[in-house]
Write a protein that holds these residues in place. Structure first.
Motif, short mmCIF file in Angstrom:
data_model
loop_
_atom_site.label_atom_id
_atom_site.label_comp_id
_atom_site.label_asym_id
_atom_site.label_seq_id
_atom_site.Cartn_x
_atom_site.Cartn_y
_atom_site.Cartn_z
N LEU A 1 -1.71 7.38 13.91
CA LEU A 1 -2.59 6.33 13.55
C LEU A 1 -1.69 5.06 12.95
O LEU A 1 -1.91 4.04 13.05
N GLY A 2 -0.71 5.55 12.04
CA GLY A 2 0.12 4.43 11.49
C GLY A 2 0.99 3.66 12.60
O GLY A 2 1.03 2.71 12.47
N ALA A 3 1.39 4.51 13.44
CA ALA A 3 2.27 3.74 14.56
C ALA A 3 1.36 2.95 15.47
O ALA A 3 1.67 1.83 15.79
N LEU A 4 0.00 3.31 15.49
CA LEU A 4 -0.75 2.62 16.14
C LEU A 4 -1.21 1.11 15.55
O LEU A 4 -1.22 0.10 15.95
N MET B 1 0.74 -1.28 -0.04
CA MET B 1 0.08 -0.02 -0.02
C MET B 1 0.85 1.32 0.04
O MET B 1 0.33 2.21 -0.33
N ALA B 2 2.20 1.04 0.53
CA ALA B 2 2.93 2.30 0.45
C ALA B 2 3.70 2.59 -0.61
O ALA B 2 4.72 3.43 -1.01
N HIS B 3 3.22 1.91 -1.86
CA HIS B 3 4.01 2.24 -3.19
C HIS B 3 3.97 3.39 -3.71
O HIS B 3 4.69 4.01 -4.46
N ALA C 1 -0.30 -3.05 7.44
CA ALA C 1 1.03 -2.49 7.81
C ALA C 1 1.69 -1.81 6.92
O ALA C 1 2.23 -0.63 7.32
N THR C 2 1.38 -2.13 5.52
CA THR C 2 2.10 -1.22 4.62
C THR C 2 1.22 0.13 4.60
O THR C 2 1.78 1.12 4.10
N PHE C 3 -0.18 0.00 4.81
CA PHE C 3 -0.68 1.17 4.79
C PHE C 3 -0.33 2.26 5.93
O PHE C 3 -0.51 3.42 5.74
N ALA C 4 -0.08 1.72 6.97
CA ALA C 4 0.62 2.36 8.07
C ALA C 4 1.86 3.12 7.80
O ALA C 4 2.17 4.18 8.16
N LEU C 5 2.64 2.21 6.82
CA LEU C 5 3.69 3.07 6.18
C LEU C 5 3.44 4.07 5.50
O LEU C 5 4.18 5.02 5.60
N ALA D 1 14.73 -0.87 0.59
CA ALA D 1 15.20 -2.22 0.93
C ALA D 1 15.36 -2.20 2.66
O ALA D 1 14.89 -2.93 3.47
N LEU D 2 15.38 -0.79 3.11
CA LEU D 2 15.33 -0.67 4.49
C LEU D 2 14.09 -0.95 5.11
O LEU D 2 14.16 -1.82 6.03
N VAL D 3 13.23 -0.70 4.29
CA VAL D 3 11.61 -0.87 4.73
C VAL D 3 11.50 -2.52 4.70
O VAL D 3 10.88 -3.16 5.70
N GLU D 4 11.77 -3.24 3.76
CA GLU D 4 11.79 -4.61 3.82
C GLU D 4 12.53 -5.50 5.08
O GLU D 4 11.74 -6.07 5.56
#
Lengths: 239, 637
Positions: free
Chosen positions: B607-610, B44-46, B111-115, B90-93
């Motif tokens: 919200l993302g952190a939550l 989702m963070a793409h 999780a990727t939406f939170a990102l 790479a870091l995110v992965e």
């Protein structure tokens, strides 16, 4: 006999929440062919997957070639020199035969410590594959896929071949070929761990056998005495 | 409408424009597709990577230009931005995704939406809220003349860049070892590892590649559009459509779909207003709806996209859901007592004047979350577009109350009816799909509803929405509406509980656990799931109607993607495996939003952190944590 190449002691394994293996112990010595025998659902495939680190498992002792593999990821276990030929073959169907073999041929120093296989040597052993190098894996018959799966494992230069029911779903004539091929590999010095339901296949290849039932070890001993136990013992381990 | 040369020119102009947009879309979608193919994660963070590429390039171009000269500086900035985003990927992965490969699909999506939320606020913090204009591309700033029309040179360049990247990716996949590994892992990643390939390293490399391509796509846009904060979500939506239309995991499909979507949009703009008989349609306003209509159409005809194939099943690593348990007698009595207490809440209005307002918000959130949970938990259908039925209910009720002057209960019923009709219609399409495809289609339908609300100004009031939706007597007081909502929500929750344990609920859960086995037992799987989908949409419509009356207004903003995501967060925060989960989650999130998140500009990051905390630390949610505590207490000596 030399020291065991693979030592497994007290192996438990789970599939999701379901426990499949209970306190299983076995070993494979260098140059030896060992059979895991048992009916459907006994836990043979799970044992091999647990060995490769593909399912959740725990063991008191899990050592291959002097290295503790209990906490290693799958790829490190494979790199120590275990060539895994899985149940239902798991060929990369979108890749050609040559590409399937290339994947396993790891460049650099990551070979499996076993004898290296040149393409020529490989195609001598599997003349069929030489003729269909550009064919997609998905366009092959079951027997051909089984050969490719075996060849793919050899390319990684293993010391131990782990074969999961190579005779399953394959025509009898191909089973005969397979027995010859695996026998030749054993004769060349490769160690072999074979899971089979087909007693005849085990009998013609293996030195020793472990009989598994419902995730537990039921019997172990030389292949010949399993034959005896089968013929004379009323409480046969295979029933 | 007449076909003259000016229309032809306009079509040509828009078509080149379309190919240029298609290239940008393709770069994002290709990265998304490769990543999904290998890791089975829908990132989702793409869109955020695309946005970061754009911001990075816009920032770097003048600085690098000062050192290297503007020509070299521009292209160096594009390259550096793309590389930087690849490194970030790479870091995110390594930091995030590795922890969630074994988690259920829904958790990965969240999780990727939170990102996405966190990156969005990071960009806001780093670059501020203003749009940033990029420099013009050196040597490509002029125009080329074609058929008497000036085409921007940069658009022509971009139109060619897409196919170039497609060819490059194709070569990479077909000829290199890295490409062979990607293709092999796309099919069977476990087997790749069993052959001695470092799977983790491969995944990191693939993620970096995908992120880098998206970053490149963003960086290349700097001469065409200003860097802005809204771009992550809009690009993400477009990229989803493209990937789903083209087929997950197919690069070729992504390009074809990108061209299709971009050209249909361009065509809508080129044609402008079309008159058919006495009716005039302004097609240029239909662009938002158009792409989602394409997606819905394609998915119905080819559920796996134009070039997609059914994905190999991934071995389910998590444990399966624990069976639901009926409540015991003490728990029922406690619930009744709680309900009685809630009914007395308006008496406290004197001391806490705000209490009924907050409580009403919570009730609406509970109904929204519980209806979503009904299809997600027992139904096993992860909806990313539950806001659609909330919106239909809200707009239906608001229109009935304002335009038709219906009394409040009738207007509410009308809203529920509209939502039910929408859920029946959309559900028919959705229940035929599974997993991420279902999630994407629900999202697409929600976007259609949102677009209609946003663009059909004459009826829905456009971006301003509808005002003056106040309830009449006896619901015109805080206490009146609150009590009505309490009764409605309590009844709905009771109905859900009864349904879950009724034969229908058992059948629904059977379809979730094994649709094949359920079908073989004679359960009409599609019909059972369709009915559940329709019921959930209906109840959600009631929440929407209540919302319109509680706020006195309804606007597109209230029914956007973020409402759907809020619902998911509520369900997961509470715990998806328990009927109490959505109730706990909805009240907790409403309280947090009301008290904590409104205090800061960076509520998205919060919200993302939550979300990340729930996914990584407490995947069972609040209800799961409580159950574990009780379990432990029960076992303690």
């Amino acid at each position: 006999m030399s020291a065991p190449m693979l030592e497994v002691e007290g192996l438990d394994a789970w599939y999701g929440a379901a426990r499949i293996l209970f306190d299983l112990s076995f070993e494979v010595r260098r140059g030896e062919a060992v059979a895991l025998i048992g009916p459907n659902g006994a836990g043979k495939s799970t044992t091999l997957k647990a060995l490769m680190g593909l399912v959740r498992r725990r063991a008191r002792r899990l050592v291959f070639d002097g290295v503790d593999i209990a906490d290693l990821p799958t790829y490190r276990i494979a790199r120590l020199g275990i060539g895994y030929v899985p149940e239902d073959r798991r060929i990369f169907t979108d890749l050609t035969v040559a590409e399937n073999l290339d994947i396993a041929a790891r460049p650099g120093a990551a070979g499996g410590h076993g004898p290296a296989w040149s393409r020529e040597a490989l195609f001598d052993l599997f003349p069929n594959l030489a003729r269909m190098q550009d064919r997609r894996g998905g366009a092959m018959s079951g027997g051909e896929q089984q050969m490719l799966s075996l060849a793919r494992a050899l390319v990684s230069a293993p010391q131990l071949l782990v074969l999961d029911e190579p005779s399953e779903g394959v025509a009898p004539i191909i089973v005969e070929q397979m027995i010859d091929t695996i026998g030749a590999l054993k004769a060349s010095g490769l160690s072999i761990l074979l899971s089979e339901q087909n007693y005849a296949v085990c009998n013609s290849i293996c030195d020793r056998a472990y009989v598994i039932g419902q995730g537990e070890l039921r019997w172990s001993g030389p292949m010949a005495s399993l034959d005896e136990a089968r013929n004379h013992d009323s409480a046969s381990p295979l029933d | 409408m007449t076909f003259d040369s000016s229309l032809l020119q306009s079509l040509l102009f828009q078509s080149v424009n379309g190919f240029a947009s298609a290239s940008g879309l393709f770069l994002v979608a290709a990265g998304l597709s490769i990543i999904f193919g290998v890791t089975r994660i829908v990132n989702m963070a793409h869109g955020s990577f695309y946005m970061l590429g754009l911001y990075g390039a816009v920032t770097l171009a003048p600085r690098l230009g000062a050192v290297l000269g503007p020509d070299l500086g521009y292209w160096a900035a594009v390259a550096c931005a793309a590389l930087g985003v690849a490194v970030l990927g790479a870091l995110v992965e390594v930091v995030l995704l590795r922890r969630i490969y074994g988690a259920p699909e829904l958790y990965q999506l969240l999780a990727t939406f939170a990102l996405l939320l966190v990156i969005s606020d990071a960009v806001l913090w780093l670059w501020g809220p203003e749009d940033i204009l990029g420099p013009r591309a050196p040597g490509l700033s002029g125009a080329v003349e074609l058929l008497g029309r000036n085409l921007p040179r940069y658009d022509v360049f971009l139109a060619l860049a897409g196919p170039a990247v497609l060819a490059g990716l194709h070569l990479l996949l077909a000829r290199s070892r890295f490409g062979r590994l990607i293709r092999a892992a796309t099919q069977d990643r476990e087997m790749v590892a069993a052959l001695g390939i470092n799977e983790a390293l491969l995944f990191t490399a693939v993620f970096a590649l995908g992120a880098g391509i998206a970053g490149l796509g963003g960086a290349l846009q700097m001469a065409r559009e200003p860097a802005n904060l809204a771009i992550d979500l809009s690009v993400l939506g477009d990229a989803f459509v493209v990937v789903v239309v083209g087929g997950m995991g197919s690069i070729r499909g992504a390009y074809v779909a990108a061209v299709l979507v971009a050209q249909v949009k361009a065509l809508c703009i080129a044609l402008g207003t079309v008159e058919i008989g006495a009716l005039a349609f302004n097609l240029s306003r239909l662009t938002l709806v158009a792409e989602f209509l394409i997606m819905a159409l394609v998915l119905v005809v080819r559920p796996h996209g134009l070039f997609g194939r059914p994905q190999a099943a991934i071995p389910h690593r998590g444990t399966s859901e624990a069976p639901l348990r009926p409540l015991g007698r003490p728990a029922r009595l406690a619930l009744l007592a709680g309900l009685a207490l809630l009914a007395l809440l308006p008496l406290a209005e004197g001391t806490f004047p705000y209490a009924p307002v907050l409580a009403l918000d919570m009730l609406i959130a509970v109904l929204f979350a519980a209806s979503l949970h009904f299809i997600m938990g027992p139904g096993g259908m992860d909806s990313f577009g539950h806001a659609a039925y909330f919106g239909l209910g809200a707009y239906g009720a608001a229109l009935a109350a304002t335009a038709l002057g219906a009394p409040t209960p009738v207007a509410l019923l009308a809203g529920i009816g509209v939502a039910a009709a929408g859920a029946v219609l959309f559900g028919w399409f959705c229940v035929r799909l599974e997993g991420v495809y279902l999630a994407m289609l629900t999202l697409a339908f929600a976007q259609i509803v949102w677009s209609v609300a946003f663009q059909w100004e004459e009826v829905t009031g456009g971006s301003n929405g509808l005002f003056g939706v106040w309830p009449d007597w006896p619901f015109d007081s805080r206490a009146g509406l609150y009590l009505a909502a309490l009764v409605l929500v309590a009844l709905a929750l009771l109905a859900i509980r009864r349904m879950v344990f009724a034969p229908f609920g058992l059948a629904l859960r059977a379809c979730r656990d094994s649709s094949l086995r359920a079908e073989a037992l004679g359960i009409p799987v599609a019909r059972v799931r369709w009915l559940a989908f329709a019921l959930a949409g209906t109840m959600c419509g009631a929440a929407g109607g209540l919302y319109a009356f509680a706020k006195g207004s309804i606007s597109p903003e209230a029914i956007s993607v973020s409402r759907s995501i809020d619902g998911l967060v509520m369900v997961l925060l509470g715990g998806v495996e328990s009927l109490a989960g959505p109730v706990l989650g909805a009240t907790t999130l409403t309280f947090l939003k009301d008290n904590v998140m409104r205090e800061t500009d960076y509520w998205r990051a919060l919200l993302g952190a939550l979300i990340l905390a729930v996914v990584l630390v407490a995947p069972g949610g609040i209800a799961g944590a409580l159950r574990r505590l009780r379990f432990r207490a029960g076992r303690a000596p």
